[in-house]
Structures are given as structure tokens and as C-alpha cells.
Write a protein that holds these residues in place. Structure first.
Motif, mmCIF file in Angstrom:
data_model
loop_
_atom_site.group_PDB
_atom_site.id
_atom_site.type_symbol
_atom_site.label_atom_id
_atom_site.label_comp_id
_atom_site.label_asym_id
_atom_site.label_seq_id
_atom_site.Cartn_x
_atom_site.Cartn_y
_atom_site.Cartn_z
ATOM 1 N N VAL A 405 -11.803 -14.031 -23.434
ATOM 2 C CA VAL A 405 -11.411 -15.449 -23.415
ATOM 3 C C VAL A 405 -10.085 -15.554 -22.677
ATOM 4 C CG1 VAL A 405 -10.836 -17.471 -24.833
ATOM 5 C CG2 VAL A 405 -12.677 -15.924 -25.515
ATOM 6 N N ASP A 406 -9.933 -16.604 -21.919
ATOM 7 C CA ASP A 406 -8.748 -16.906 -21.086
ATOM 8 C C ASP A 406 -8.655 -16.041 -19.844
ATOM 9 O OD1 ASP A 406 -7.852 -18.988 -22.693
ATOM 10 O OD2 ASP A 406 -6.587 -17.663 -23.926
ATOM 11 N N ASP A 407 -9.640 -15.120 -19.574
ATOM 12 C CA ASP A 407 -9.597 -14.386 -18.306
ATOM 13 C C ASP A 407 -9.895 -15.338 -17.153
ATOM 14 O OD1 ASP A 407 -9.012 -12.047 -19.514
ATOM 15 O OD2 ASP A 407 -11.012 -11.133 -19.302
ATOM 16 N N GLU A 408 -9.191 -15.120 -16.099
ATOM 17 C CA GLU A 408 -9.377 -15.956 -14.907
ATOM 18 C C GLU A 408 -10.396 -15.260 -14.018
ATOM 19 O OE1 GLU A 408 -6.514 -16.917 -11.388
ATOM 20 O OE2 GLU A 408 -5.977 -18.196 -13.084
ATOM 21 N N LEU A 409 -11.419 -15.984 -13.579
ATOM 22 C CA LEU A 409 -12.503 -15.407 -12.805
ATOM 23 C C LEU A 409 -12.620 -16.145 -11.478
ATOM 24 C CD1 LEU A 409 -15.214 -15.099 -15.617
ATOM 25 C CD2 LEU A 409 -13.618 -13.338 -14.841
ATOM 26 N N SER A 410 -13.179 -15.406 -10.455
ATOM 27 C CA SER A 410 -13.453 -16.010 -9.143
ATOM 28 C C SER A 410 -14.950 -16.143 -9.033
ATOM 29 C CB SER A 410 -12.935 -15.111 -8.018
ATOM 30 O OG SER A 410 -13.320 -15.607 -6.765
ATOM 31 N N VAL A 411 -15.394 -17.338 -8.704
ATOM 32 C CA VAL A 411 -16.826 -17.620 -8.651
ATOM 33 C C VAL A 411 -17.193 -17.954 -7.197
ATOM 34 C CG1 VAL A 411 -18.696 -19.023 -9.525
ATOM 35 C CG2 VAL A 411 -16.751 -18.495 -11.002
ATOM 36 N N ARG A 412 -18.123 -17.131 -6.595
ATOM 37 C CA ARG A 412 -18.594 -17.373 -5.218
ATOM 38 C C ARG A 412 -19.927 -18.060 -5.279
ATOM 39 N NH1 ARG A 412 -18.208 -15.267 0.033
ATOM 40 N NH2 ARG A 412 -19.502 -16.650 1.281
ATOM 41 N N VAL A 413 -20.006 -19.299 -4.660
ATOM 42 C CA VAL A 413 -21.232 -20.069 -4.600
ATOM 43 C C VAL A 413 -21.642 -20.168 -3.150
ATOM 44 C CG1 VAL A 413 -20.787 -21.336 -6.742
ATOM 45 C CG2 VAL A 413 -19.904 -22.205 -4.560
ATOM 46 N N ALA A 414 -22.733 -20.862 -2.863
ATOM 47 C CA ALA A 414 -23.268 -20.899 -1.509
ATOM 48 C C ALA A 414 -22.295 -21.546 -0.543
ATOM 49 C CB ALA A 414 -24.603 -21.643 -1.490
ATOM 50 N N ALA A 415 -21.619 -22.582 -0.977
ATOM 51 C CA ALA A 415 -20.778 -23.323 -0.049
ATOM 52 C C ALA A 415 -19.325 -22.916 -0.111
ATOM 53 C CB ALA A 415 -20.892 -24.814 -0.341
ATOM 54 N N GLY A 416 -18.971 -21.956 -0.940
ATOM 55 C CA GLY A 416 -17.576 -21.558 -1.025
ATOM 56 C C GLY A 416 -17.299 -20.812 -2.298
ATOM 57 N N SER A 417 -16.068 -20.944 -2.813
ATOM 58 C CA SER A 417 -15.692 -20.230 -4.026
ATOM 59 C C SER A 417 -14.790 -21.121 -4.855
ATOM 60 C CB SER A 417 -14.977 -18.919 -3.664
ATOM 61 O OG SER A 417 -13.781 -19.189 -2.965
ATOM 62 N N LEU A 418 -14.706 -20.767 -6.168
ATOM 63 C CA LEU A 418 -13.863 -21.542 -7.070
ATOM 64 C C LEU A 418 -13.338 -20.590 -8.114
ATOM 65 C CD1 LEU A 418 -15.787 -21.966 -9.830
ATOM 66 C CD2 LEU A 418 -16.979 -23.504 -8.256
ATOM 67 N N THR A 419 -12.301 -21.088 -8.865
ATOM 68 C CA THR A 419 -11.673 -20.277 -9.905
ATOM 69 C C THR A 419 -12.010 -20.895 -11.255
ATOM 70 O OG1 THR A 419 -9.860 -19.669 -8.415
ATOM 71 C CG2 THR A 419 -9.500 -19.355 -10.765
ATOM 72 N N ALA A 420 -12.382 -20.068 -12.258
ATOM 73 C CA ALA A 420 -12.752 -20.549 -13.609
ATOM 74 C C ALA A 420 -12.030 -19.706 -14.638
ATOM 75 C CB ALA A 420 -14.255 -20.458 -13.805
ATOM 76 N N ARG A 421 -11.883 -20.269 -15.827
ATOM 77 C CA ARG A 421 -11.239 -19.532 -16.919
ATOM 78 C C ARG A 421 -12.255 -19.406 -18.043
ATOM 79 N NH1 ARG A 421 -6.099 -18.478 -17.821
ATOM 80 N NH2 ARG A 421 -5.452 -19.962 -16.226
ATOM 81 N N VAL A 422 -12.285 -18.270 -18.708
ATOM 82 C CA VAL A 422 -13.239 -17.999 -19.759
ATOM 83 C C VAL A 422 -12.765 -18.704 -21.046
ATOM 84 C CG1 VAL A 422 -14.390 -16.264 -21.167
ATOM 85 C CG2 VAL A 422 -13.864 -15.801 -18.758
ATOM 86 N N THR A 423 -13.652 -19.545 -21.610
ATOM 87 C CA THR A 423 -13.318 -20.224 -22.875
ATOM 88 C C THR A 423 -14.114 -19.681 -24.018
ATOM 89 O OG1 THR A 423 -14.959 -21.893 -22.394
ATOM 90 C CG2 THR A 423 -12.723 -22.323 -21.611
ATOM 91 N N ASP A 424 -15.256 -18.984 -23.653
ATOM 92 C CA ASP A 424 -16.073 -18.468 -24.747
ATOM 93 C C ASP A 424 -16.907 -17.348 -24.205
ATOM 94 O OD1 ASP A 424 -17.236 -18.134 -27.201
ATOM 95 O OD2 ASP A 424 -18.825 -19.637 -26.797
ATOM 96 N N VAL A 425 -17.127 -16.339 -25.000
ATOM 97 C CA VAL A 425 -17.922 -15.188 -24.597
ATOM 98 C C VAL A 425 -19.071 -15.066 -25.593
ATOM 99 C CG1 VAL A 425 -18.017 -12.721 -24.254
ATOM 100 C CG2 VAL A 425 -15.946 -13.972 -23.626
#
Length: 429
Positions: A405-425
Motif C-alpha cells: 500500500v502507498d507504493d508508487e507504480l508506473s502504468v504503461r497503456v497503449a497511448a502512453g503512461s501514467l503514475t498510480a499509487r497502491v491503496t489496496d492489495v
């Protein structure tokens, strides 16, 4: 008595018993104990008297007749040496030929010492004339002996130079030989230069003088040929030129040697050992140099031949050039290129067809490979709505256990990338 008195006044007084103190032998004499002349002269006479009679040869000089005796001087034919001799007039008359100055004889004589005058004299009892046959026989015997040593071999002889820088010339102090050689040589070749040695060419001094002249000229670098010239003479006069010493000296000469003694009947040995025998001094003068007029003619002839040969060669080459220029390949050189131009055109067309075909085939292969690549590429997966999640270190997340929880992740999608934070595992069901 007066003479005896004068001698006694000017001479040391000798006691009557002085002879008892004389040295017994010549080896025992000294400055303090010398022998007087009256004691020495008889001893010389005793020594000479023990000599045996000897046959001796020489040349006769100063012939004088007195009663039943003939007095003369016997001179050596090669050296400056002589002896006085006496002969019975009857023996001289029995020779059958006059005994005159210059004649060569052999006498049988016994040496005799004249004590009062201190003279050595040959007292002869027999005399013989040395004839031409004897002299020729001796010369022939010497010739055979020297030939056996190889002195006359053709292998030893060298060629005369074509144009000598300087001509060595050995001639008599007086005579026509020098004039004949020099005049004929300079007439033929005006540039001829001479190194002349004038010597005695007959008599006892001849051999030594000629040998010395030969050796001197042979040592000179500029002398390219040596001529020994004499205008003939009697056999007796020419004997020095058959002397063994002179012949051997001539054989040792390095410079080409010409003998021009000028005696046709009986050739002296110098003619045989020389590199070239000239019949006369005139012949020698013509032989040692070329004929300038003849050489000029030969040069002109050679020049004419060279001009003719060169003209012929130039004409032949011109004809060859004309023949080459007349050939079609030279007259119309473009025709030589036409077959190659057509061949090049066909080759270029074939190359274009092959190249286009290869490019089309490569394009098709490329499109197929691109389609396969796109089908297998992760991008096509993303295009279908999937995403690739990575943690802060860039590692791909494949399980909920890999994050918190609270880890910062990088998410690569088809049109680009975004940053997300873990709220629940939540683990998978």
C-alpha cells in the motif's frame, strides 16, 4: 848511380836484415808491417803463374806487330773490360784472314804478370777467328733455350694500341732510324708524340744502354708503345740485339714492344721476343699509329652507313604508322565500341529488371515480417486495453505480493503512461 842516390835520399832507409821482419802471408800484413811493392809483385806473379791456359773470346783492338810478335787488346763485347795480349806472328798469319781492329777472335793463352810494370797480360799460343757461322750457331742455340722457357710464345705477345698517347723510341745517338720512325709516324698521324731515348746501339755499351732505356720507358704511364729502331748493319754490329740479357729484359717489358732493327737476312732475337717485328724503322713508324686519312675515310663511310640505316629505319616506321592508321579500328574507332555498347545496354536492362524484382520481393517479405512482428509485439496487447505495471525500480509487477500500500507504480497503456499509487492489495481468488 845518380838515380839510385836520389832514391836513397827520398826513401826510408832499410837495414840489410829488414826482410826478416816481413809478414809471412798477406793476412799477416798490417799498417805497421806492410809488404813493399817489390815483395808483393813477385807473389802476384807466382799466383798468376799457377793458373792454367784458357780459351778466351773477345774483340780485337790496337793491333800492332813487332818482329815475331803481335800485340793487341782483347775487349769484351758486352762490358767495358779488356786485357792486353800477345800472339806469335806466325799463328796470326796462319789464320788466313787479316787480324784487324773490330774482329772477334778466340785465343788460347796463359795469364802472365809483369812484375816491374804491374801489368797482367795474356800470352797466347793459338788464335782462331770467330766466323759468322759460329756467331749464328750461338744465336740459334740461345734462341732454342729461350724458346724452351716460353719467352717467344704467342701467348705472351700483346696487341699494339690503336692510338698511343706517347710513343717511346730507342734509337742510336746518330743515324736515320729516328728520322724514319718520327717522320713516317707524324705523316700518318700528325698528333703523334714521342719520348725518345738516344743510346749506343753497338759495341760493349749497347746492351746496358738499351736495357736501361727500355726499363725507363716501360715505367712511364703515358708511353703506350715502345719502338727499338736501328737501320740494319752487319751481323757483328747487331749482336747486342741477340744478347741474352737484352732479350730477357725485353720479355719483361709490360708495354707493347716493336722491334725495328732492319735486318732481313738474319733476324736478331729481339725481333722474336717483341710483340711486333717491323721490317724497317719506316715500317715501324707506319705500324704504331693509324693513318689519319684512312681513318677519316672510314669515319665518313661509317657516318654514311649510319645515316642510311637511320633513314631506312625511319622510313620503315613511317610505313608501319601509315598501315596502322589505315586500319578500320584506327580510322573509325567508334565502330570498335558498338558491340560493347549493345552488350552494355542489354546488361543494364537485365540489371534493372533483376533489381526491381529483388526490391519487390524484399518489400513483400518486409510487409509479412512487419505484420508478424506487430502481431507478436506487446504494443498490440496494449492496444487491446491491457497495461504494463512497473515498480519504482522498473521491474514488471506480476503479483499483488510484489507491491505494498502507498507504493508508487508506473502504468504503461497503449497511448502512453501514467503514475498510480497502491491503496489496496488483494490476492487472487
Amino acid at each position: 848511380m845518380a838515380d839510385a842516390h836520389e832514391d836513397n835520399e827520398h826513401s826510408p832507409r832499410i837495414l840489410p836484415d829488414a826482410s826478416a821482419s816481413l809478414a809471412a802471408t798477406a793476412a799477416d800484413t798490417s799498417a805497421e808491417r806492410p809488404w813493399p811493392v817489390r815483395h808483393l809483385s813477385p807473389k802476384i806473379g807466382e799466383y798468376v803463374s799457377r793458373m792454367s791456359p784458357v780459351w778466351v773470346e773477345g774483340q780485337v783492338l790496337n793491333v800492332k806487330r813487332w818482329r815475331h810478335l803481335v800485340f793487341l787488346t782483347l775487349r769484351d763485347t758486352d762490358e767495358q773490360m779488356s786485357l792486353k795480349a800477345t800472339l806469335p806472328a806466325a799463328e796470326v798469319d796462319a789464320m788466313g784472314a787479316a787480324l784487324e781492329d773490330g774482329a772477334r777472335v778466340v785465343i788460347h793463352a796463359k795469364p802472365q804478370w809483369w812484375m816491374r810494370g804491374g801489368d797482367l797480360q795474356m800470352v797466347g799460343d793459338e788464335v782462331r777467328s770467330v766466323g759468322l757461322g759460329d756467331l749464328l750457331a750461338r744465336i740459334e742455340a740461345l734462341k732454342v733455350a729461350l724458346a724452351a722457357e716460353g719467352l717467344f710464345s704467342a701467348d705472351r705477345k700483346v696487341s699494339l694500341p690503336v692510338i698511343p698517347r706517347r710513343i717511346g723510341l730507342v734509337v742510336a745517338t746518330q743515324g736515320d732510324a729516328e728520322h724514319d720512325v718520327v717522320t713516317n709516324a707524324t705523316d700518318r698521324w700528325p698528333a703523334a708524340r714521342f719520348e725518345i731515348r738516344r743510346v749506343t746501339v753497338q759495341g760493349p755499351r749497347a746492351v746496358a744502354d738499351v736495357v736501361a732505356a727500355l726499363q725507363e720507358l716501360d715505367a712511364m704511364d703515358e708511353v703506350d708503345v715502345i719502338v727499338v729502331a736501328r737501320g740494319g748493319g752487319s751481323l757483328e754490329d747487331l749482336l747486342p740485339f741477340s744478347d741474352e740479357k737484352l732479350v730477357r729484359a725485353a720479355a719483361e717489358v709490360v708495354t707493347p714492344l716493336v722491334s725495328a732493327i732492319g735486318h732481313e737476312m738474319d733476324s736478331p732475337l729481339l725481333d722474336v721476343v717483341a710483340d711486333y717485328r717491323a721490317s724497317t724503322p719506316t715500317d715501324a713508324g707506319k705500324r704504331v699509329v693509324p693513318d689519319a686519312a684512312a681513318e677519316a675515310d672510314r669515319l665518313e663511310g661509317a657516318r654514311a652507313l649510319m645515316v642510311a640505316a637511320l633513314s631506312t629505319r625511319v622510313r620503315r616506321e613511317r610505313e608501319r604508322v601509315a598501315d596502322l592508321r589505315a586500319r578500320p579500328v584506327i580510322a573509325q574507332p567508334i565502330r570498335m565500341l558498338e558491340p560493347h555498347r549493345d552488350k552494355l545496354h542489354h546488361a543494364r536492362a537485365n540489371l534493372r529488371t533483376v533489381t526491381l524484382s529483388a526490391v519487390a520481393r524484399a518489400r513483400g517479405e518486409f510487409a509479412s515480417a512487419a505484420a508478424s512482428l506487430r502481431a507478436l509485439s506487446p504494443q498490440s496487447t496494449l492496444d487491446r486495453g491491457y497495461a504494463v505495471v512497473r515498480d519504482a525500480s522498473g521491474a514488471v509487477i506480476t503479483s499483488p505480493a510484489d507491491v505494498a500500500v502507498d507504493d508508487e507504480l508506473s502504468v504503461r497503456v497503449a497511448a502512453g503512461s501514467l503514475t498510480a499509487r497502491v491503496t489496496d492489495v488483494a490476492p487472487a481468488d
